[in-house]
Each structure stands twice: as C-alpha cells, then as structure tokens.
Design a protein around this motif. Structure first.
Motif, PDB file in Angstrom:
ATOM      1  N   ASN A 189       0.731  -1.301  -0.275  1.00  0.00           N
ATOM      2  CA  ASN A 189      -0.107  -0.202  -0.132  1.00  0.00           C
ATOM      3  C   ASN A 189       0.824   1.329   0.020  1.00  0.00           C
ATOM      4  O   ASN A 189       0.767   2.218   0.990  1.00  0.00           O
ATOM      5  CB  ASN A 189      -0.880  -0.074   1.362  1.00  0.00           C
ATOM      6  CG  ASN A 189      -1.772   1.237   1.311  1.00  0.00           C
ATOM      7  OD1 ASN A 189      -2.245   1.820   0.453  1.00  0.00           O
ATOM      8  ND2 ASN A 189      -2.312   1.283   2.613  1.00  0.00           N
ATOM      9  N   VAL A 190       1.774   1.547  -1.127  1.00  0.00           N
ATOM     10  CA  VAL A 190       2.717   2.212  -1.034  1.00  0.00           C
ATOM     11  C   VAL A 190       2.769   3.040  -2.558  1.00  0.00           C
ATOM     12  O   VAL A 190       3.063   2.374  -3.345  1.00  0.00           O
ATOM     13  CB  VAL A 190       4.078   1.821  -0.717  1.00  0.00           C
ATOM     14  CG1 VAL A 190       5.181   2.754  -0.867  1.00  0.00           C
ATOM     15  CG2 VAL A 190       4.110   1.167   0.827  1.00  0.00           C
ATOM     16  N   CYS A 191       2.527   4.312  -2.591  1.00  0.00           N
ATOM     17  CA  CYS A 191       2.767   5.022  -3.839  1.00  0.00           C
ATOM     18  C   CYS A 191       4.314   4.973  -4.383  1.00  0.00           C
ATOM     19  O   CYS A 191       5.217   5.050  -3.580  1.00  0.00           O
ATOM     20  CB  CYS A 191       2.130   6.566  -3.823  1.00  0.00           C
ATOM     21  SG  CYS A 191       2.583   7.444  -5.355  1.00  0.00           S
ATOM     22  N   GLN A 192       4.499   4.785  -5.453  1.00  0.00           N
ATOM     23  CA  GLN A 192       5.898   4.573  -6.105  1.00  0.00           C
ATOM     24  C   GLN A 192       6.623   5.844  -6.446  1.00  0.00           C
ATOM     25  O   GLN A 192       7.736   5.724  -7.000  1.00  0.00           O
ATOM     26  CB  GLN A 192       5.899   3.546  -7.387  1.00  0.00           C
ATOM     27  CG  GLN A 192       5.308   2.089  -7.177  1.00  0.00           C
ATOM     28  CD  GLN A 192       6.097   1.402  -6.139  1.00  0.00           C
ATOM     29  OE1 GLN A 192       7.356   0.960  -6.399  1.00  0.00           O
ATOM     30  NE2 GLN A 192       5.711   1.165  -4.916  1.00  0.00           N
ATOM     31  N   HIS A 193       5.851   6.828  -6.031  1.00  0.00           N
ATOM     32  CA  HIS A 193       6.608   8.268  -6.094  1.00  0.00           C
ATOM     33  C   HIS A 193       7.479   8.628  -4.824  1.00  0.00           C
ATOM     34  O   HIS A 193       8.762   8.369  -5.088  1.00  0.00           O
ATOM     35  CB  HIS A 193       5.344   9.288  -6.461  1.00  0.00           C
ATOM     36  CG  HIS A 193       6.154  10.733  -6.529  1.00  0.00           C
ATOM     37  ND1 HIS A 193       5.222  11.911  -5.998  1.00  0.00           N
ATOM     38  CD2 HIS A 193       7.146  11.248  -7.020  1.00  0.00           C
ATOM     39  CE1 HIS A 193       6.111  12.776  -6.182  1.00  0.00           C
ATOM     40  NE2 HIS A 193       7.332  12.495  -6.655  1.00  0.00           N
ATOM     41  N   ARG A 194       6.853   8.713  -4.082  1.00  0.00           N
ATOM     42  CA  ARG A 194       7.729   9.104  -2.627  1.00  0.00           C
ATOM     43  C   ARG A 194       7.365   8.153  -1.617  1.00  0.00           C
ATOM     44  O   ARG A 194       7.730   8.739  -0.250  1.00  0.00           O
ATOM     45  CB  ARG A 194       7.496  10.456  -2.295  1.00  0.00           C
ATOM     46  CG  ARG A 194       8.137  11.666  -3.381  1.00  0.00           C
ATOM     47  CD  ARG A 194       9.339  12.211  -2.892  1.00  0.00           C
ATOM     48  NE  ARG A 194       9.082  13.080  -1.932  1.00  0.00           N
ATOM     49  CZ  ARG A 194       8.683  14.370  -1.821  1.00  0.00           C
ATOM     50  NH1 ARG A 194       8.312  15.131  -3.041  1.00  0.00           N
ATOM     51  NH2 ARG A 194       8.440  14.817  -0.718  1.00  0.00           N
ATOM     52  N   GLY A 195       6.700   7.200  -1.699  1.00  0.00           N
ATOM     53  CA  GLY A 195       6.389   6.321  -0.523  1.00  0.00           C
ATOM     54  C   GLY A 195       5.021   6.629   0.337  1.00  0.00           C
ATOM     55  O   GLY A 195       4.858   5.892   1.304  1.00  0.00           O
ATOM     56  N   ASN A 196       4.180   7.503  -0.101  1.00  0.00           N
ATOM     57  CA  ASN A 196       3.213   7.727   0.599  1.00  0.00           C
ATOM     58  C   ASN A 196       2.178   6.528   0.761  1.00  0.00           C
ATOM     59  O   ASN A 196       2.170   5.872  -0.302  1.00  0.00           O
ATOM     60  CB  ASN A 196       2.397   8.915   0.223  1.00  0.00           C
ATOM     61  CG  ASN A 196       1.266   9.501   1.139  1.00  0.00           C
ATOM     62  OD1 ASN A 196       1.079   9.452   2.160  1.00  0.00           O
ATOM     63  ND2 ASN A 196       0.288   9.687   0.334  1.00  0.00           N
ATOM     64  N   LEU A 197       1.463   6.448   1.754  1.00  0.00           N
ATOM     65  CA  LEU A 197       0.235   5.294   1.661  1.00  0.00           C
ATOM     66  C   LEU A 197      -0.712   5.666   0.838  1.00  0.00           C
ATOM     67  O   LEU A 197      -1.247   6.746   0.585  1.00  0.00           O
ATOM     68  CB  LEU A 197      -0.324   5.183   2.919  1.00  0.00           C
ATOM     69  CG  LEU A 197       0.574   4.576   4.398  1.00  0.00           C
ATOM     70  CD1 LEU A 197      -0.181   4.341   5.313  1.00  0.00           C
ATOM     71  CD2 LEU A 197       1.240   3.040   3.708  1.00  0.00           C
ATOM     72  N   LEU A 198      -1.311   4.778   0.202  1.00  0.00           N
ATOM     73  CA  LEU A 198      -2.310   5.250  -1.192  1.00  0.00           C
ATOM     74  C   LEU A 198      -3.633   5.134  -0.530  1.00  0.00           C
ATOM     75  O   LEU A 198      -4.660   5.870  -0.729  1.00  0.00           O
ATOM     76  CB  LEU A 198      -2.411   3.936  -2.055  1.00  0.00           C
ATOM     77  CG  LEU A 198      -1.573   4.212  -3.529  1.00  0.00           C
ATOM     78  CD1 LEU A 198      -1.617   3.230  -4.381  1.00  0.00           C
ATOM     79  CD2 LEU A 198      -1.881   5.800  -4.126  1.00  0.00           C
ATOM     80  N   THR A 215      -5.778   7.042  -6.133  1.00  0.00           N
ATOM     81  CA  THR A 215      -4.958   8.191  -6.221  1.00  0.00           C
ATOM     82  C   THR A 215      -4.346   8.721  -5.036  1.00  0.00           C
ATOM     83  O   THR A 215      -5.075   8.631  -4.083  1.00  0.00           O
ATOM     84  CB  THR A 215      -6.137   9.599  -6.485  1.00  0.00           C
ATOM     85  OG1 THR A 215      -6.788   8.919  -7.926  1.00  0.00           O
ATOM     86  CG2 THR A 215      -5.182  10.500  -6.782  1.00  0.00           C
ATOM     87  N   CYS A 216      -3.060   8.840  -5.090  1.00  0.00           N
ATOM     88  CA  CYS A 216      -2.134   9.256  -4.102  1.00  0.00           C
ATOM     89  C   CYS A 216      -2.630  10.781  -3.604  1.00  0.00           C
ATOM     90  O   CYS A 216      -2.612  11.566  -4.338  1.00  0.00           O
ATOM     91  CB  CYS A 216      -0.703   8.930  -4.609  1.00  0.00           C
ATOM     92  SG  CYS A 216       0.323   9.611  -3.061  1.00  0.00           S
ATOM     93  N   SER A 217      -2.849  10.648  -2.319  1.00  0.00           N
ATOM     94  CA  SER A 217      -3.388  12.164  -1.614  1.00  0.00           C
ATOM     95  C   SER A 217      -2.065  12.910  -1.602  1.00  0.00           C
ATOM     96  O   SER A 217      -2.302  14.077  -1.254  1.00  0.00           O
ATOM     97  CB  SER A 217      -4.119  11.666  -0.402  1.00  0.00           C
ATOM     98  OG  SER A 217      -3.059  11.155   0.577  1.00  0.00           O
ATOM     99  N   PHE A 218      -0.969  12.461  -1.935  1.00  0.00           N
ATOM    100  CA  PHE A 218       0.224  13.531  -1.674  1.00  0.00           C
ATOM    101  C   PHE A 218       0.474  14.342  -2.812  1.00  0.00           C
ATOM    102  O   PHE A 218       0.558  15.681  -2.881  1.00  0.00           O
ATOM    103  CB  PHE A 218       1.390  12.825  -1.295  1.00  0.00           C
ATOM    104  CG  PHE A 218       2.655  13.388  -0.843  1.00  0.00           C
ATOM    105  CD1 PHE A 218       2.609  14.798  -0.675  1.00  0.00           C
ATOM    106  CD2 PHE A 218       3.914  12.741  -0.367  1.00  0.00           C
ATOM    107  CE1 PHE A 218       3.710  15.519   0.022  1.00  0.00           C
ATOM    108  CE2 PHE A 218       4.987  13.389   0.087  1.00  0.00           C
ATOM    109  CZ  PHE A 218       4.683  14.788   0.244  1.00  0.00           C
ATOM    110  N   HIS A 219       0.743  13.621  -4.204  1.00  0.00           N
ATOM    111  CA  HIS A 219       0.862  14.334  -5.451  1.00  0.00           C
ATOM    112  C   HIS A 219       0.048  13.837  -6.292  1.00  0.00           C
ATOM    113  O   HIS A 219       0.311  14.137  -7.856  1.00  0.00           O
ATOM    114  CB  HIS A 219       2.432  14.216  -5.728  1.00  0.00           C
ATOM    115  CG  HIS A 219       3.583  14.698  -4.629  1.00  0.00           C
ATOM    116  ND1 HIS A 219       4.022  14.005  -3.796  1.00  0.00           N
ATOM    117  CD2 HIS A 219       3.762  15.980  -4.665  1.00  0.00           C
ATOM    118  CE1 HIS A 219       4.818  14.585  -2.944  1.00  0.00           C
ATOM    119  NE2 HIS A 219       4.809  15.674  -3.651  1.00  0.00           N
ATOM    120  N   GLY A 220      -1.057  13.168  -6.165  1.00  0.00           N
ATOM    121  CA  GLY A 220      -1.792  12.804  -7.267  1.00  0.00           C
ATOM    122  C   GLY A 220      -1.569  11.674  -8.273  1.00  0.00           C
ATOM    123  O   GLY A 220      -2.104  11.634  -9.120  1.00  0.00           O
TER     124      GLY A 220
END
Length: 401
Positions: A88-97, A109-114
C-alpha cells in the motif's frame, strides 16, 4: 481404558521427534528471538489476510497493516475480477495510497501528489509527467505480493517467488476441507483485540482443551466434555508438516438452558451436542470421533479454521512485538432463511463472544508471569501436543534461519 492401553495412544510415543520434556521460556520473552521469527516464520510462509467475498466488486479493497512484516497490504479486486495484493505504497515518494480500512475505488489516487493507479496496480497517470527524467510508467506499478485464494480465503506470501504454491503449502489439512461449504456461510460476528501477550502463548490458549473446565466454567461448563480421554487419543489429532488439527468432543448428555434449547430447534448452534453428528458436511470429523463437536485446524503460522456442522469461525494472530499480539475473530453460519434461524445465529454469536472473552482473561497475566523470572521452563502435557508441536516447528525454523 487401562493404563497400558491408554499409554499406547500417547502422542509422545507416536511423535518422538517432538520430545516430551520441558521447553524453555526464552522464545516467549526474548526480543531477539522474536526478530528472528519475523524473518524465518512470517516472511517465509503463506499468510491469510481475509476473504475474497469481502471485496465482491471491481475496485473493492481492504487494507491490512501487518506490523510483523513492517508492511501495509492492499488487497483489491481488479476490473478483470482477479484479486491481487499490493504494498500500500505509492511508487513516487512512498506515501500510503489507502488510509481507510476498506472501500471501493475505480482508481487509486495518491493524496500526496496525485499519482493514479488502476485496480490492477498499473500506474496510469502522473501529474506534470514531463517534469520527470526518463519516467517509465510501465515499470512503476504498485509492488505486488504473491497472492492466491483457496476456498475464498485470500493468502499472501512475502517472498516474490514462494517455494510452494498455496495448495501444496496447505497440505492434507487444506485438502480435507476443500469441499466444506464455506461459500454457503455468512459472517454473523467479528471481534478483535490487542493483548500484551506473545503470539505463541496466545495461540496456545486456543489449541488445547485442558483449560476448558476452568476457564469456561461459566459459559461452556459442560458443552465440550464428552469423552475427555477420547479427545486426547492419537486418531483425533493430526500433524501435517507445520500444520496441525484436533477434534473436540461434544457432550451428548448435556441439558441445554431454555434459550439454548429454543435456538436448537431452528438451526445448528455453537453447543449443538449430538445434533452435530447429523448429516455431516464434507471434511468434518475426519478421525471419526463418536461424540464429536467441532474441529480445530491450525494453518501455520497464525491462522485457525474451526468448522462444525453449520458454522465455522476463524482466528488470526498477528504479532506486533515480542509481548504484544493483535487478534481477529470471525464467525460464520449458514445463511439465515428466516427469523428463527437468525435467532439461533445470534445465540451462537453471543456465546462465542463470551467464551473468547474468558480466554482473553488469562493471557496478559500469563505473559507477566513468563517475564517475571519465576518460571524457566514450560511443562506441556500429552494433551497439549499442539502447543508442543508449535514450539518445535518455530524453534527449528528460527535456529536454522
């Protein structure tokens, strides 16, 4: 049954490799030992994380935060109908999805950078993609866990290439239950708790009947006491590699309380007694116990399926630290066609809840005792063979790891 005849059924005689002496307390209290369990037990075996019927539609998902793996697991049904499990990890900067425990999304959609992923884990959109250097979206999908289902149960494996496929891993216990009608049951109750207890000590409280007369003297004082000796005989315990199973006897002469007797008339209940033996569902009572109540199936390392005639419940034990375990209980019964059967379901649900609360009552005191220095070894009796088997399996893996 004479002493010599009883001795011929002793588990220690039939499983000499498990030993029959005391075992050390260290594996239940050592932080170093626990860290080695993470690597050799939980990161190298198939783990049940839920049921596929919890996510029936495309985009349905649930999240399991597993401290023992140091990972958050996202289980989702894709638009192709397949159930997959991802970190459960976005491949951009590691935020939880996904922050919610469950939900439904056509895209993630990642809530950090979309950054946007589809229900199959593929990266489908990156805002301002031109600002990145040589970004390969095809190579940046969500990192996937090995994932498979068996009888509707979803399992993951932390290794990319598991040494065994799921059905091979589940072995004879899984094969025995392959035709049990799990899909005809519905969830009627679920509970969870986090206790200051080592995960192995926690499990031990649920894989022997020695405690029933004391711990359950209020809720189930005579429900599963039919044939105390028979419950300890070899034919009713089954060891299959790291897995184990037991059968628990019912008491055919038990007189139910009025509310219980009323529930009996409508459907199978938790304390169904002799009714448990009528028209047995596939996979039940494989040892042919005369006064049978239900079976206990322990799939290594931490998953129980306890089925009976018309209901089953599951346990999942998730270690969080050497002396802390998160526990999940789910009870399923045949789908209720009318109000009377629903009453029977409610009766069983409440009785199971009360029984497991009694089980919880001993755990933290036991852990304090183990950590106190006042006990150096554990004394497993012959009827605690499942506890001894668990200790031996884990210890061999840790020492070989």
């Amino acid at each position: 049954m004479g002493k010599e005849e009883l001795a011929s059924f002793r588990f220690a005689r039939h499983y000499p490799d498990l030993g029959d002496g005391p075992v050390p307390v260290e594996p239940y209290i050592s932080a170093d030992y626990f860290e080695r369990e993470r690597e050799t037990v939980f990161k190298r075996h198939w783990l049940n994380v839920g049921r596929a019927d919890a996510i029936p539609n495309a985009g349905d998902y649930f999240v399991k935060d597993l401290a023992v793996l140091g990972a958050s697991v996202l289980v989702i049904r894709g638009d192709d109908g397949q159930v997959r499990a991802f970190h459960n990890v976005c491949q951009h900067r590691g935020n939880l999805l996904a922050y919610e425990e469950r939900g439904c999304r056509k895209v993630l959609t990642c809530s950090f950078h979309g950054w946007v992923y589809d229900s199959r884990g593929r990266l489908v959109d990156v805002p301002d993609q031109a600002e990145f250097y040589r970004l390969d979206r095809a190579a940046l999908g969500l990192r996937e866990f090995a994932c498979d289902t068996w009888n509707g149960f979803v399992f993951i494996h932390p290794q990319d290439n598991p040494p065994q496929d799921l059905r091979t891993y589940l072995g004879a216990l899984g094969a025995n239950l392959k035709d049990y009608p799990f899909d005809q049951m519905e969830l009627v109750g679920s509970w969870r708790a986090t206790a200051a207890s080592n995960w192995k000590a926690f499990i031990d409280a649920f894989q022997e009947g020695y405690h029933v007369a004391m711990v359950h003297r209020r809720s189930l004082p005579d429900a599963f006491s039919g044939g105390a000796i028979a419950s300890c005989l070899l034919e009713h315990a089954r060891i299959d590699g790291p897995h184990r199973a037991l059968s628990c006897p019912a008491n055919p002469s038990r007189n139910p309380k009025p509310a219980e007797a009323l529930a009996f008339k409508a459907a199978a209940t938790l304390t169904q007694g002799a009714a448990a033996m009528q028209n047995l569902m596939p996979g039940l009572n494989p040892g042919g116990m005369a006064n049978w109540g239900f079976d206990v199936n322990v799939f290594f390392p931490n998953f129980f399926i306890d089925p009976a005639n018309g209901w089953y419940f599951t346990y999942n034990f998730w270690p969080e630290a050497v002396n802390r375990t998160h526990w999940e209980v789910r009870m399923y019964m045949l789908k209720a066609p009318n109000a009377a059967v629903k009453v029977a379901s409610e009766f069983s649900k409440v009785l199971l809840r009360d029984a497991v609360l009694e089980d919880l009552s001993t755990l933290e005191a036991t852990q304090r005792g183990l950590e106190s220095g006042g006990i150096r070894t554990l004394q497993f009796s012959d009827q605690e063979i499942a506890c001894r088997h668990q200790y031996v399996v884990v210890d061999r893996l840790v020492r070989a790891g």
